[in-house]
Design a protein around this motif. Structure first.
Motif, PDB file in Angstrom:
ATOM      1  N   ALA A 207       2.654   1.645  -3.354  1.00 28.25           N
ATOM      2  CA  ALA A 207       1.695   2.059  -4.391  1.00 28.25           C
ATOM      3  C   ALA A 207       1.471   3.575  -4.334  1.00 28.25           C
ATOM      4  O   ALA A 207       1.445   4.244  -5.370  1.00 28.25           O
ATOM      5  N   LEU A 208       1.347   4.101  -3.122  1.00 26.31           N
ATOM      6  CA  LEU A 208       1.187   5.551  -2.966  1.00 26.31           C
ATOM      7  C   LEU A 208       2.445   6.284  -3.430  1.00 26.31           C
ATOM      8  O   LEU A 208       2.364   7.276  -4.161  1.00 26.31           O
TER       9      LEU A 208
ATOM     10  N   ILE B  38      10.709  12.681  -3.995  1.00 28.55           N
ATOM     11  CA  ILE B  38       9.336  12.998  -4.403  1.00 28.55           C
ATOM     12  C   ILE B  38       9.060  14.463  -4.049  1.00 28.55           C
ATOM     13  O   ILE B  38       9.064  14.829  -2.873  1.00 28.55           O
TER      14      ILE B  38
ATOM     15  N   ARG C  50       0.829  -1.213   0.000  1.00 27.97           N
ATOM     16  CA  ARG C  50       0.000   0.000   0.000  1.00 27.97           C
ATOM     17  C   ARG C  50       0.862   1.261   0.000  1.00 27.97           C
ATOM     18  O   ARG C  50       0.590   2.211  -0.727  1.00 27.97           O
TER      19      ARG C  50
ATOM     20  N   LYS D 191       4.657   5.326  -5.586  1.00 26.56           N
ATOM     21  CA  LYS D 191       4.747   5.242  -7.050  1.00 26.56           C
ATOM     22  C   LYS D 191       3.850   6.285  -7.707  1.00 26.56           C
ATOM     23  O   LYS D 191       4.234   6.892  -8.711  1.00 26.56           O
ATOM     24  N   ARG D 192       2.649   6.468  -7.147  1.00 28.66           N
ATOM     25  CA  ARG D 192       1.753   7.494  -7.708  1.00 28.66           C
ATOM     26  C   ARG D 192       2.349   8.895  -7.532  1.00 28.66           C
ATOM     27  O   ARG D 192       2.200   9.750  -8.402  1.00 28.66           O
ATOM     28  N   LEU D 193       2.995   9.123  -6.405  1.00 24.75           N
ATOM     29  CA  LEU D 193       3.580  10.445  -6.139  1.00 24.75           C
ATOM     30  C   LEU D 193       4.881  10.681  -6.918  1.00 24.75           C
ATOM     31  O   LEU D 193       5.270  11.820  -7.153  1.00 24.75           O
ATOM     32  N   ASP D 194       5.551   9.606  -7.316  1.00 25.81           N
ATOM     33  CA  ASP D 194       6.822   9.699  -8.046  1.00 25.81           C
ATOM     34  C   ASP D 194       6.553   9.915  -9.531  1.00 25.81           C
ATOM     35  O   ASP D 194       6.872   9.087 -10.369  1.00 25.81           O
ATOM     36  N   ARG D 195       5.991  11.042  -9.855  1.00 22.94           N
ATOM     37  CA  ARG D 195       5.601  11.336 -11.235  1.00 22.94           C
ATOM     38  C   ARG D 195       6.796  11.518 -12.166  1.00 22.94           C
ATOM     39  O   ARG D 195       6.669  11.379 -13.376  1.00 22.94           O
TER      40      ARG D 195
END
Length: 120
Positions: free
Chosen positions: A20-21, A77, A17, A23-27
């Motif tokens: 996953a968060l 990040i 979890r 990865k979403r923030l690591d644009r």
């Protein structure tokens, strides 16, 4: 600057979890996330048991563990960078490491709880 390498336990519901968060923030794609549960970690300077026991990262060729590894991830990040930079202050890093060690003591119970939520 090299990509930050993060090793995580993909068999842990808490880790999945959180990563996953992240990865979403690591644009910008600044982090290589390596799932030690499903990847070969022969190139890693740390053995699998130690990787499973504590969070690890490699920042600019330096191996980091525990709170220092989390701080490195935060610095990579943009949204979390201020928190990661704050952790460069030695007393802050010591406080974060104490909090991390306390978390490690309750982690097995939290993992079981998170696992039960996934099964429900």
């Amino acid at each position: 600057m090299d990509k930050l390498i993060i090793w995580f336990d993909g068999s842990c519901p808490l880790c999945r979890r959180e990563i996953a968060l992240m990865k979403r923030l690591d644009r910008r794609g600044a982090i290589d996330f390596i799932d030690i549960a499903s990847s070969d970690v022969e190139d890693c300077p740390v053995d699998r048991a130690e990787l499973l026991a504590r969070f690890h990262a490699c920042e600019n060729g330096q191996l980091l563990s525990g709170a220092a590894a989390f701080a490195a991830m935060w610095r990579a990040i943009p949204l979390l960078r201020p928190l990661g930079k704050l952790a460069r202050i030695p007393i802050m890093l010591r406080v974060l490491e104490h909090v991390y060690k306390a978390f490690l003591r309750v982690r097995p119970r939290l993992q079981r709880f998170a696992q039960s939520l996934e099964l429900a």
